[in-house]
Design a protein around this motif. Structure first.
Motif, PDB file in Angstrom:
ATOM      1  N   ARG A 151       0.858  -1.192   0.000  1.00 56.76           N
ATOM      2  CA  ARG A 151       0.000   0.000   0.000  1.00 56.76           C
ATOM      3  C   ARG A 151       0.892   1.240   0.000  1.00 56.76           C
ATOM      4  O   ARG A 151       1.252   1.771   1.065  1.00 56.76           O
ATOM      5  N   PRO A 152       1.299   1.715  -1.185  1.00 58.33           N
ATOM      6  CA  PRO A 152       2.257   2.821  -1.277  1.00 58.33           C
ATOM      7  C   PRO A 152       1.853   4.087  -0.518  1.00 58.33           C
ATOM      8  O   PRO A 152       2.719   4.833  -0.065  1.00 58.33           O
ATOM      9  N   CYS A 153       0.566   4.337  -0.350  1.00 57.98           N
ATOM     10  CA  CYS A 153       0.122   5.555   0.343  1.00 57.98           C
ATOM     11  C   CYS A 153       0.093   5.400   1.872  1.00 57.98           C
ATOM     12  O   CYS A 153      -0.292   6.332   2.576  1.00 57.98           O
ATOM     13  N   ALA A 154       0.507   4.256   2.382  1.00 55.57           N
ATOM     14  CA  ALA A 154       0.460   4.018   3.834  1.00 55.57           C
ATOM     15  C   ALA A 154       1.282   5.074   4.570  1.00 55.57           C
ATOM     16  O   ALA A 154       2.441   5.292   4.247  1.00 55.57           O
ATOM     17  N   ILE A 155       0.660   5.705   5.521  1.00 58.62           N
ATOM     18  CA  ILE A 155       1.240   6.734   6.384  1.00 58.62           C
ATOM     19  C   ILE A 155       1.453   8.013   5.576  1.00 58.62           C
ATOM     20  O   ILE A 155       2.317   8.083   4.718  1.00 58.62           O
ATOM     21  N   GLU A 156       0.642   9.018   5.865  1.00 54.99           N
ATOM     22  CA  GLU A 156       0.621  10.225   5.043  1.00 54.99           C
ATOM     23  C   GLU A 156       1.338  11.429   5.638  1.00 54.99           C
ATOM     24  O   GLU A 156       1.638  12.366   4.906  1.00 54.99           O
ATOM     25  N   THR A 157       1.599  11.437   6.935  1.00 54.49           N
ATOM     26  CA  THR A 157       2.242  12.613   7.532  1.00 54.49           C
ATOM     27  C   THR A 157       3.433  12.191   8.386  1.00 54.49           C
ATOM     28  O   THR A 157       3.531  11.047   8.833  1.00 54.49           O
ATOM     29  N   SER A 158       4.317  13.131   8.624  1.00 58.22           N
ATOM     30  CA  SER A 158       5.474  12.841   9.474  1.00 58.22           C
ATOM     31  C   SER A 158       5.034  12.562  10.910  1.00 58.22           C
ATOM     32  O   SER A 158       5.655  11.762  11.615  1.00 58.22           O
ATOM     33  N   GLU A 159       3.931  13.186  11.335  1.00 57.64           N
ATOM     34  CA  GLU A 159       3.420  12.926  12.686  1.00 57.64           C
ATOM     35  C   GLU A 159       2.915  11.490  12.804  1.00 57.64           C
ATOM     36  O   GLU A 159       3.121  10.828  13.821  1.00 57.64           O
ATOM     37  N   GLN A 160       2.250  11.009  11.757  1.00 58.65           N
ATOM     38  CA  GLN A 160       1.792   9.616  11.762  1.00 58.65           C
ATOM     39  C   GLN A 160       2.984   8.664  11.800  1.00 58.65           C
ATOM     40  O   GLN A 160       2.979   7.688  12.538  1.00 58.65           O
ATOM     41  N   MET A 161       4.004   8.951  11.009  1.00 55.79           N
ATOM     42  CA  MET A 161       5.205   8.112  11.019  1.00 55.79           C
ATOM     43  C   MET A 161       5.849   8.139  12.400  1.00 55.79           C
ATOM     44  O   MET A 161       6.264   7.089  12.918  1.00 55.79           O
ATOM     45  N   GLY A 162       5.911   9.312  12.997  1.00 50.53           N
ATOM     46  CA  GLY A 162       6.497   9.431  14.332  1.00 50.53           C
ATOM     47  C   GLY A 162       5.777   8.588  15.359  1.00 50.53           C
ATOM     48  O   GLY A 162       6.409   7.918  16.184  1.00 50.53           O
TER      49      GLY A 162
END
Length: 179
Positions: A151-162
């Motif tokens: 799912r290439p769009c998985a995780i859309e923001t740096s806050e979500q990644m954090g």
């Protein structure tokens, strides 16, 4: 990737092996206008647990206000953990997460299926899926790459990644299917 297909439309559940089970992301059932068909296909996929990250407003807008009832009636555990679109977990989510995560990890370790959905099956779903993958013992970079391969769009923001990367890794739990 697991695809659930029906004539004229393809409901896609983006799944990958985690532990002895399958962890999957999907958009909200009903987003294409066929709520009943989407729910039927999810029920046929047989998730042990569905973690819903959408708000009540998003459920209503998709015609999915009764999703919890439909899934529970079919024997699926429902966990409603709303996060605002493009957002990260709030304090209420954080308090509930350890128990929800433990249940999801047990299901995956035992060969079960866990579905995480948000509105589009990308940002919020990807964030929670990555967190579970790391908690299951995967190295963060490997887990991110495997998830984004499906799912290439998985995780859309740096806050979500954090948030996802704050996971505590449990190496003993990670038993991956043969690819």
């Amino acid at each position: 990737m697991t695809r659930l297909e029906r004539k004229g439309f393809e409901m896609i559940v983006y799944g990958l092996p985690v532990g002895q089970g399958i962890l999957a992301l999907s958009p909200i059932p009903g987003s294409d206008g066929d709520y009943a068909g989407d729910v039927q296909h999810l029920i046929e996929w047989k998730p042990a647990i569905v973690v819903s990250l959408v708000t009540e407003i998003e459920l209503a807008a998709a015609g999915a206000a009764g999703l919890w009832h439909d899934l529970v009636d079919a024997g699926t555990r429902w966990e409603h953990m709303p996060i605002s679109d493009f957002g990260v977990p709030d304090d209420e989510f954080e308090q509930a997460w350890p128990e929800v995560s433990a249940n999801a990890r047990r299901a995956l370790t035992g060969g079960g299926r866990v579905l995480v959905h948000c509105r589009g099956g990308c940002g919020r779903s990807g964030m929670v899926a990555l967190r579970l993958m790391i908690e299951m013992g995967e190295a963060a970079d490997d887990a991110r790459d495997r998830l984004r391969h499906v799912r290439p769009c998985a995780i859309e923001t740096s806050e979500q990644m954090g948030w996802a990367l704050q996971a505590k890794r449990e190496p003993a739990l990670f038993l991956r299917h043969a690819d």
